[in-house]
Structures are given as structure tokens and as C-alpha cells.
Design a protein around this motif. Structure first.
Motif, PDB file in Angstrom:
ATOM      1  N   ASN A   1      65.247  35.174  22.744  1.00 15.49           N
ATOM      2  CA  ASN A   1      65.040  35.147  24.092  1.00 15.49           C
ATOM      3  C   ASN A   1      64.929  36.567  24.632  1.00 15.49           C
TER       4      ASN A   1
ATOM      5  N   SER B   1      70.758  38.034  31.336  1.00 17.05           N
ATOM      6  CA  SER B   1      69.099  37.768  31.734  1.00 17.05           C
ATOM      7  C   SER B   1      68.108  38.127  30.667  1.00 17.05           C
TER       8      SER B   1
ATOM      9  N   ASP C   1      70.000  33.631  19.151  1.00 20.59           N
ATOM     10  CA  ASP C   1      69.571  33.182  20.328  1.00 20.59           C
ATOM     11  C   ASP C   1      69.359  34.256  21.271  1.00 20.59           C
TER      12      ASP C   1
ATOM     13  N   LEU D   1      63.007  35.145  29.167  1.00 18.28           N
ATOM     14  CA  LEU D   1      62.810  33.757  28.808  1.00 18.28           C
ATOM     15  C   LEU D   1      63.912  32.911  29.010  1.00 18.28           C
ATOM     16  N   GLU D   2      64.979  33.377  29.199  1.00 16.49           N
ATOM     17  CA  GLU D   2      66.275  32.439  29.268  1.00 16.49           C
ATOM     18  C   GLU D   2      67.371  33.323  30.140  1.00 16.49           C
ATOM     19  N   ASN D   3      68.346  32.885  30.902  1.00 17.85           N
ATOM     20  CA  ASN D   3      69.285  33.092  31.335  1.00 17.85           C
ATOM     21  C   ASN D   3      70.676  32.495  30.774  1.00 17.85           C
ATOM     22  N   TYR D   4      71.762  33.237  30.467  1.00 18.63           N
ATOM     23  CA  TYR D   4      72.806  32.814  29.849  1.00 18.63           C
ATOM     24  C   TYR D   4      74.272  33.138  30.923  1.00 18.63           C
TER      25      TYR D   4
END
Length: 74
Positions: free
Chosen positions: A68, A11, A64, A14-17
């Protein structure tokens, strides 16, 4: 970073993967010492893909993560 049901979750603000096996391999290879080229060579060897393809995938994934704010350049 968290392991959930066998999948690595990372995490950022801005984003979670939810990382695939190959993304987790790349993520765990980011240690501040390995170069992108070296990580690409590791990916190429492990997943039997051409080095140029592996390096391209590593660059895309790390870009990426940087965008993020999950990893940072040192």
C-alpha cells in the motif's frame, strides 16, 4: 502519520490504517536499521508470543505496508 484519540493513523496513496497497539509497536520499530527478525524478536518479547509467530506477523504487516506504499524498501 497522525495520532487521533490515542490511536496512530498512517496513510498512503492506496490505504489508510488505524493501528492497533502491536501494529504501532511494529511500525515504530521500522527504522531502516532493524531487521524483520529483530523486530520479530522485540514483538515476541513484548507480547510473549513464540518468535516464529511474531516474525510471521511482522512479515505480514510489513508486506501490507509495502503493497500500500506506506513504507518503502531502502
Amino acid at each position: 502519520m497522525r495520532n487521533h484519540r490515542g490511536t496512530l493513523l498512517v496513510s498512503g496513496p492506496l490505504e489508510n490504517y488505524e493501528l492497533t497497539e502491536s501494529a504501532e509497536f511494529i511500525f515504530r520499530s521500522i527504522d531502516g536499521k532493524n531487521t524483520i527478525e529483530h523486530i520479530g524478536a522485540l514483538v515476541s518479547e513484548r507480547y510473549e508470543v513464540p518468535p516464529s509467530v511474531a516474525v510471521g506477523d511482522v512479515v505480514e504487516f510489513i508486506t501490507d505496508l509495502l503493497e500500500n506504499r506506506i513504507v518503502d524498501l531502502v
